[in-house]
Structures are given as C-alpha cells and as structure tokens.
Design an enzyme around this catalytic site. Structure first.
Site, mmCIF file in Angstrom:
data_model
loop_
_atom_site.group_PDB
_atom_site.id
_atom_site.type_symbol
_atom_site.label_atom_id
_atom_site.label_comp_id
_atom_site.label_asym_id
_atom_site.label_seq_id
_atom_site.Cartn_x
_atom_site.Cartn_y
_atom_site.Cartn_z
ATOM 1 N N ASP A 139 0.713 -1.299 0.076
ATOM 2 C CA ASP A 139 -0.045 0.045 0.074
ATOM 3 C C ASP A 139 0.897 1.543 -0.051
ATOM 4 O O ASP A 139 1.918 1.405 -0.624
ATOM 5 C CB ASP A 139 -0.928 -0.068 1.193
ATOM 6 C CG ASP A 139 -2.234 0.568 0.989
ATOM 7 O OD1 ASP A 139 -2.316 1.980 0.690
ATOM 8 O OD2 ASP A 139 -3.128 -0.012 1.288
ATOM 9 N N HIS A 203 -3.854 6.290 3.005
ATOM 10 C CA HIS A 203 -4.537 5.173 2.733
ATOM 11 C C HIS A 203 -3.909 3.864 3.177
ATOM 12 O O HIS A 203 -4.759 2.782 3.719
ATOM 13 C CB HIS A 203 -4.264 4.897 0.946
ATOM 14 C CG HIS A 203 -5.205 4.025 0.432
ATOM 15 N ND1 HIS A 203 -4.710 2.718 0.109
ATOM 16 C CD2 HIS A 203 -6.366 3.976 -0.329
ATOM 17 C CE1 HIS A 203 -5.716 2.000 -0.463
ATOM 18 N NE2 HIS A 203 -6.535 2.549 -0.716
ATOM 19 N N SER A 530 -10.959 -0.768 -1.588
ATOM 20 C CA SER A 530 -9.723 -0.519 -0.662
ATOM 21 C C SER A 530 -9.880 -1.020 0.759
ATOM 22 O O SER A 530 -8.864 -1.433 1.534
ATOM 23 C CB SER A 530 -8.918 0.822 -0.939
ATOM 24 O OG SER A 530 -8.564 0.912 -2.203
#
Ligand SMILES: *[C@@H]1O[C@H](CO)[C@@H](O)[C@H](O)[C@H]1NC(C)=O
Ligand SMILES: *[C@@H]1O[C@H](CO)[C@@H](O)[C@H](O)[C@H]1NC(C)=O
Ligand SMILES: *[C@@H]1O[C@H](CO)[C@@H](O)[C@H](O)[C@H]1NC(C)=O
Ligand SMILES: *[C@@H]1O[C@H](CO)[C@@H](O)[C@H](O)[C@H]1NC(C)=O
Ligand SMILES: *[C@@H]1O[C@H](CO)[C@@H](O)[C@H](O)[C@H]1NC(C)=O
Ligand SMILES: *[C@@H]1O[C@H](CO)[C@@H](O)[C@H](O)[C@H]1NC(C)=O
Ligand SMILES: *[C@@H]1O[C@H](CO)[C@@H](O)[C@H](O)[C@H]1NC(C)=O
Ligand SMILES: *[C@@H]1O[C@H](CO)[C@@H](O)[C@H](O)[C@H]1NC(C)=O
Length: 733
Positions: A139, A203, A530
């Site tokens: 990620d 994220h 996600s």
C-alpha cells in the site's frame, strides 16, 4: 436546471480511488519501462541478477544491458524490470525463458462499527497463535506513531519472519509493525512523498489498521463514528510494503514487493490496488504475484475495484486470489442544508465543519457565476470544476453545484460552503475541504428554484449527524462481474464492509488532502473496495490463525461458503455485485467442508485456458506439460462457486475435504430458479475422518436468454451449511 446528467464520471473515479492511472514513460521518449516476467526461480546455485545482465547483454549488447536493467526479481520468482525500446521489447519477448513482457503502468489505490456489524465482536474466540500471523500490506506505507500500531504487550517478531525494516526519515518498526520497506524503481522521491515506508497519503495507514490494528477506545473523527477502532486480527503483526506514491503504484514496484513479501514469510497479502482495465493473468503483476504467493501457501486478498456499477468492471479476478467487493454497514452520514426560507434538505456528506447555525450565508448557483475570463459559461461552471468559478462572486458564499466532486473548485475560490446535487454515488458519504453536502437532484432543483425566485438567497450547512440504515448492500462504485477474462469463474468472490469506514490516518496529510484543508486527524472515514479488502484479509488471517496448515484455496473456500446470503432485493446485479455473499469470519473458521486446490489444479485450468507448455513450465518451474490428461475446463476448477455463461449444459466436477466432524453425513440441497435445472450426483456425502475427500458432479442446464439466473448448492450435515452460489448468465449480459 439542476441535474447531473452530463457530469464526467471520471471525476467520481478519481474521487473514490484516490490514485489515477498514468502510463509511465519518463526519460528517453522512445524507451519505456517494461516488466519481463520469467516464471519460477531457476533451481540450483544460480545468480539470477547475473543471468538477467547476461541475457540483456546477449540480446542488446553490453552498453544497453547495463543502462536498461532497473531491478531484478530473485527471491520468490524470476524476472526483471528494464527500460526498452519497442524493438528491444520484441527481441526480449521472443526469448526462450520469457513468459510475458508488459509495460510497467501505474495502478490505482482503489471503525469501529464494521467488525461488530459483521457479527465479529472484539471478544470473539481468538487463537493462541494469532500473534504469529503476519499480514503483508502492499500500500502507501504506514504512520507508525498511530495508536493503532502500539506494540504494548507484543513479544518479538515470530521466528519465521525474514524481512527487514528500512529505517529512514525517522521511521522505526516495533513489535507490531515488524517490517517495512519502500519500492520506488523509477524517478526521484520528492515531497509530499517521504523516502521511507512512512505514509504521506493515509490510505496504507487506514488499510493496515483495518486489517491488524490494535484496539483503540475513544476513536472518532470530530465526534463521528465514535467507538473502539480495531483491526480484525488485533494481535497479528504487520509487514509494510510501500508500493504506492502520490502518482500511483507502478507494476514494477508491485512485483518487487510480492517478490519480497513471499520470501519474508508473510501469511496473508492484502493489496487494495488495481488497474483500470482487465489484463491476461500473466500480463498482470497482481495476478502473477498472487500466483507465486499461492505456490508458497499465501493467500492474496485484493480489492475488486471502484469502477462499478458497470458489468465486467472488476479488474482483480485471478482464480488463485480473493476478490472483494464493498458493501455498506448500518450507518450513514447526512449533513442538513437549510435555506433562508426555512426549507431543509438532508444530503449525504461527512461534514465536520460547524458554521454558526444562526447565520445564513449568501447562496449562489455555480451556473450563474462563471469565470468568463477563463473561458467558462454557465453551462460549464454549473459543475463547479476547478477554475470555472468567478472568485469575486463566490468568495464567502455557499455555492450550488450540479455535480458531485471533491469540491476543490469552490474551496479554491474561498467559498464558505458547497451544496452539490445529483443521483449517482450517493450511497457512500465523502468528506470535503469545506462545509458541504450532496443532495438528490430533486432537492437540488428545489434549491435552484429558491435561488431563482428569491432576491437575497441564503443557506446554512450543518455538521453531519449519523443515522441507521438497512444494510448490507453492495455500494454502487464497487466493481461488478462477470469475470472479463474467464467467463465461467464467478467474480467477485464475496463482499465486506467498504463504505464510510473509520480507521487510522497519516498525520502528514489532512482529511481530504486537498489544498486548503487543514484538518489533521488520527482517524479518518473513507470508502472504497480498498477498505473492504483489508476486512477480508483480516478474516483470512483469523481463519489461518486457527488452521495454520490450510492452503490459500481452503481459506478462501471457508470464507466463501460461510458468507451470509445476500439477495437481488438489495442488489439487482446479484452475485456479480456480492459473489458468495457477505463475509462472516466467525463462521469461516469452522466451515465443515472446504473446496481445496493447489498449484497443480491451477496449472490444469491454465492448460484448458490455452496457455502454452512453454509458459506453464516457466511459471511452475517444472516439466508440466499440457496434455489431454492435464487439461481442465474452467467448470472443473475446484472452485467454491459455480458459473456458466450462455445457455448451455455444464458439468462441474468438485471434491470437498472434510474439516468438520470426523463422522458426518452431508446432504445436498439445491435452490434453482426457473431457467436453471441443477442435478447433483451423489446427493449424500459420508465422511469417517477429518481430511477425507469426497467427489461429486453438478450438472447445470441453463436457459437464460437475458440477464442472469442464480441458484445455490448447500451441503448440510445439520451442523455445517456449506453454500455455493450457482450463476448462469446470457452471453449478452
Ligand atoms: C521526524 O523528524 C523530524 C525532524 O527531526 C520531525 O520534525 C518530525 O516531527 C518527525 N516526525 C515524526 C512523525 O516523528
Ligand atoms: C424561519 O423560521 C424562523 C424561526 O422559526 C422564523 O423567525 C422566520 O420568520 C422563518 N422564516 C421564513 C421565511 O419562514
Ligand atoms: C479565472 O481563472 C483563472 C485561472 O484559469 C484565474 O487566474 C483567474 O483569477 C480567475 N478569475 C476569477 C475572476 O476568478
Ligand atoms: C440516491 O439516489 C437515488 C436516486 O435518486 C435515491 O433513490 C436514493 O434514495 C438516494 N440515496 C440516498 C442515500 O440518498
Ligand atoms: C431564473 O430562471 C430563468 C429561466 O431559467 C432565468 O432567465 C433567470 O435569469 C433566473 N433568475 C435568477 C435570479 O437566477
Ligand atoms: C441504530 O442502531 C443501533 C443498533 O441497532 C441502536 O443501538 C441505535 O440506537 C440506533 N440509532 C438510531 C439513531 O436509531
Ligand atoms: C525437466 O526435464 C529435463 C529433461 O527431461 C530434465 O533434465 C530436467 O531436470 C527436468 N526439470 C525438472 C525441474 O524436473
Ligand atoms: C484441452 O481441452 C480443450 C477443450 O476442452 C481442447 O481444445 C484442447 O485441445 C485440450 N488441450 C490438450 C493439450 O489436450
């Protein structure tokens, strides 16, 4: 008029996905960066990098060989990254040992409440060995100072761990984050990116804490979604592989991270990243990485994508990985808008800003305030895109916009607030850099009418409040099946919470990351497949913590066959939205039976899909050949769901392994709507030991002329119900 008909949908994609696809072509313009995939590592004492250099020397000459080679994959599979001209690419592609050569493009990144909503409470039964489970997160990196990654009470990393921690830019690992490394094969690293595994985007911190963050009580975002934030496996360890940067995640770096994660000894790989179009299995770095992970006993869990609700919009669909759709939980976020005439409307939004309630602010319509000097008129400024609004007329006002956007246009010209309106993507709430709400187009038209008929129109936008809602349903942006490459394998596999999820955030950025936003938060609420992917990754880790010897296919089967049944009532595109249904981790740890598979099964499947002997041998690293005996249709892959395209009769061979009670008898129960006739042979399976296998045949006759027909096969022994959806759909779906 206020409607959102012509609003560009790419904007929504950017908005949800955060990362955009850019073809990378830095440097010499006729050279591109290619990934050269060469399958399994060669056996024996062998320097892979030296081999790559000599292969390039022999093909391109020594000068080009040294300057073109960027990276060698050598720990878990064979291949390299090189800068090549089109002519060089062709020469490399035709070499004996090469499976595929594809340009390294950039892929995009596609709480409290969510685990409880899934029926997976903090006090669920836990395995003693949960802390031996390592979840590999591919990620944007991680914010190690987040309370979610506190290592209090953790012992040293499990002895199987072979990875490293790249300490730089004051990044350090601990006993929770046991490893971290960044991958950036091309170009320089410049702000806002850190040359470190540290997350500047948010994220990766969010997905890591969703999967394996510890319990943090009192977590919230400006009071919203308040509660205990936790990962699904709070005792598990996190290994960080930073592959995504402000401009995306390159194929070359994705593969380099898989190469390491597999060799480092992770148990599960979680990757919430995907491309914009479907690729053949061995031209897709995520499918290649997941294949080699599978060979090493590691399940890869990936996001289905955020390109829904169009059919065939799913981009991660290899049969050896888990493809996760995103669905809602029973909570929604609404922000009220009140006009000067006292009319009130509820819009979907995460608005943490508080405007003085008693104050009404001047209200303007975006279509009435174009930035004419930049070439805009009302027909274009109504969407409030950046640069389209006249700063003098908008500053200090609340502006009505005829589209959902990230509101960077109004924010950039100093608007006090934005009221957007439209009817798409209103099933998840977003945060904006200024007070904002997203109304239906009907209510938007009412606001417009008020502006149009009032001399000094005013409005106020209130802070968001939480409401209950009926859930789950698959959110509109979640990518849909059917499977674009292998029509007869059902995808996505299942769905998990991915809408308005609270989890840890990077403090190097703000809530939205949009200029003007100054809200630095330890926990943020965001949406995407996600976010659903790490829920599934954690569920897989949870299953593995109880069943450490299970193969990736067995874990995946357990998750799929125990998923809570969803119906077309909630989603008209049925299994193409939610696959086998809504994930249920507690049930998945003891599924009764599993549909197990290993590399040999996938090789037979690939043979049946027309992959050449040469490629199969390179990928497997052995002398596998595609023969009549070693050739299976997609129907015969031992998959835990059944799918066929077109009106046809299909015969599915399946084998289940008993992982429930030693002595048990399962009876087949079939649900079949009109258009489907399903036969199962035999209809009873008796077991006398754990690990015993039994085979059966399912014959499906489908007459589906349009759309889809969904049924199910359930093996039931009175204790366990092992359910597989059966889907038939017309070619013209
Ligand atoms: C990292 O180091 C810099 C400079 O020493 C410091 O300003 C910053 O606060 C540190 N960051 C974190 C997250 O500790
Ligand atoms: C709106 O409500 C307030 C408070 O109830 C009242 O004083 C005001 O007159 C109302 N305005 C209109 C336009 O109805
Ligand atoms: C119009 O947009 C341009 C940028 O394209 C900007 O420089 C200019 O200040 C804007 N004008 C107004 C009145 O907002
Ligand atoms: C979204 O829009 C549709 C179509 O207008 C509407 O039926 C639905 O109720 C809206 N959902 C929400 C959460 O506002
Ligand atoms: C109201 O709408 C009419 C017709 O679309 C338009 O001609 C007029 O300029 C509008 N008035 C205001 C105040 O926006
Ligand atoms: C929402 O549902 C939860 C759980 O069912 C309940 O405890 C809570 O009171 C509800 N909240 C509202 C605002 O209805
Ligand atoms: C494949 O076959 C060749 C020739 O029969 C043999 O030399 C080689 O060792 C075999 N390779 C593997 C990995 O079995
Ligand atoms: C595998 O099966 C397919 C049809 O099911 C057939 O077209 C193909 O020739 C077979 N390949 C081999 C090597 O037997």
């Amino acid at each position: 008029m206020a409607d959102s008909g012509t609003w560009p949908s790419w904007k929504a994609l950017l908005f949800i996905a955060l990362f955009s696809m850019v073809i990378s072509c830095r440097g010499n313009s006729d050279q591109k960066v290619y990934v050269v995939y060469m399958g399994e590592l060669p056996r024996g004492d062998f320097s892979t990098s030296a081999h790559h250099v000599s292969l390039l020397q022999a093909t391109l000459g020594s000068k080009r060989a040294t300057e073109s080679l960027l990276h060698s994959y050598k720990r878990s599979f064979n291949g390299f990254v090189a800068k090549l001209t089109e002519d060089e690419r062709k020469r490399i592609a035709s070499l004996e040992g090469v499976v595929s050569v594809f340009p390294s493009t950039k892929k995009q990144l596609h709480t409290t409440r969510s685990w409880d909503f899934m029926g997976f409470p903090i006090n669920a039964q836990r395995s003693q060995t949960e802390s031996d489970v390592i979840v590999g997160m591919l990620d944007t990196g991680i914010w190690p100072e987040s309370q979610s990654f506190d290592d209090k009470g953790f012992g040293p990393a499990p002895t199987k761990w072979k990875g490293t921690c790249q300490s730089s830019s004051n990044f350090t690992c601990n006993n929770k984050i046991i490893g971290a490394k960044y991958y950036h094969s091309e170009g320089n690293i410049s702000p806002p990116d850190f040359p470190s595994p540290r997350d500047s985007e948010g994220h990766g911190t969010h997905t890591s804490s969703t999967a394996a963050g510890g319990s943090v009580s009192g977590a919230n975002m400006y009071g919203l979604a308040a509660g205990t934030a936790r990962g699904g496996v709070p005792s598990a360890r996190i290994a960080v592989y930073k592959i995504c940067w402000f401009d995306g995640c390159s194929d070359a770096d994705i593969l380099a991270a898989f190469d390491d994660a597999i060799a480092d000894g992770v148990d599960i790989i979680s990757i919430s990243v995907g491309g914009s179009f479907p690729s053949d299995y061995f031209d897709d770095p995520i499918a290649i990485g997941a294949f080699h992970a599978m060979k090493h006993g590691i399940l890869t869990s990936n996001s289905a994508g955020n390109s829904g609700p169009d059919p065939e919009s799913i981009t991660n669909f290899s049969p050896w990985s888990l493809s996760v759709a995103a669905s809602t939980i029973d909570r929604k976020f609404l922000a009220k808008v009140t006009l000067g005439n006292n009319a009130s409307y509820e819009g979907v939004s995460i608005n943490t800003f508080i405007l003085k309630d008693t104050n009404n602010y001047p209200l303007v319509y975006g279509g009435n305030v174009p930035n004419t000097s930049a070439g805009y008129d009302g027909s274009t400024s109504r969407y409030c895109e950046p640069d389209s609004l006249d700063q003098k007329l908008v500053e200090g006002t609340i502006v009505l916009c005829d589209a959902l956007s990230d509101a960077d246009g109004p924010a950039a010209v100093g608007a006090t607030g934005a009221i957007m309106n439209g009817d798409i993507f209103n099933d998840s709430a977003f945060a904006f850099p200024l007070p904002a709400s997203y109304l239906s187009s009907l209510d938007g038209a009412r606001v417009y009418n008020y502006i149009n008929t009032t001399s000094n129109p005013t409005a106020t936008i209130f802070k968001t409040t939480e409401f209950n809602q009926t859930a789950p349903f698959v959110v509109s942006f979640s990518s849909r099946g059917p499977n674009p490459i292998t029509k007869d394998i059902l995808k996505p596999d299942l769905t998990a919470p991915g809408v308005d999820i609270l989890a840890a955030w990077s403090e190097a950025t703000t809530v939205t990351g949009i200029p003007g936003d100054e809200r630095v938060v330890p926990y943020n609420i965001i949406s995407g497949t996600s976010m659903s992917c790490p829920h599934a990754s954690a569920a897989a880790a949870y299953v593995k913590s109880f069943n450490p010897t299970w193969s990736p296919a067995a874990i995946k089967s357990a998750l799929m066959t125990t998923a809570a049944v969803m119906t077309v009532k909630a989603n008209s595109d049925g299994e193409f939205a939610y696959g086998s249904g809504h994930i249920d981790p507690v049930k998945a740890k003891s599924p009764g039976l599993v549909y197990d598979m290993g590399e040999a099964d996938y090789v037979k499947f690939l043979c049946g899909q027309g992959y050449s002997n040469k490629n199969l041998q390179l990928v497997t690293g052995d002398n596998s050949t595609c023969t009549a005996a070693n050739n299976a249709t997609a129907y015969d892959l031992n998959y835990p769901s059944f799918s066929l395209s077109g009106s046809a009769t299909a015969v599915f061979h399946r084998t289940v392994t008993n992982v429930g009670s030693a002595t048990s008898t399962y009876k087949a129960a079939v649900a079949a709507p009109s258009g489907l006739s399903v036969g199962v042979q035999p209809t009873t399976l008796s077991f006398t030991s754990v690990g015993e296998k039994q085979s059966f045949v399912v014959t499906v006759k489908a007459t589906v002329t349009s759309g889809m027909a969904s049924g199910a096969l359930v093996w039931d022994d009175g204790t366990y119900q092992v359910r597989s959806p059966i889907v038939a759909y017309s070619h013209s779906f």
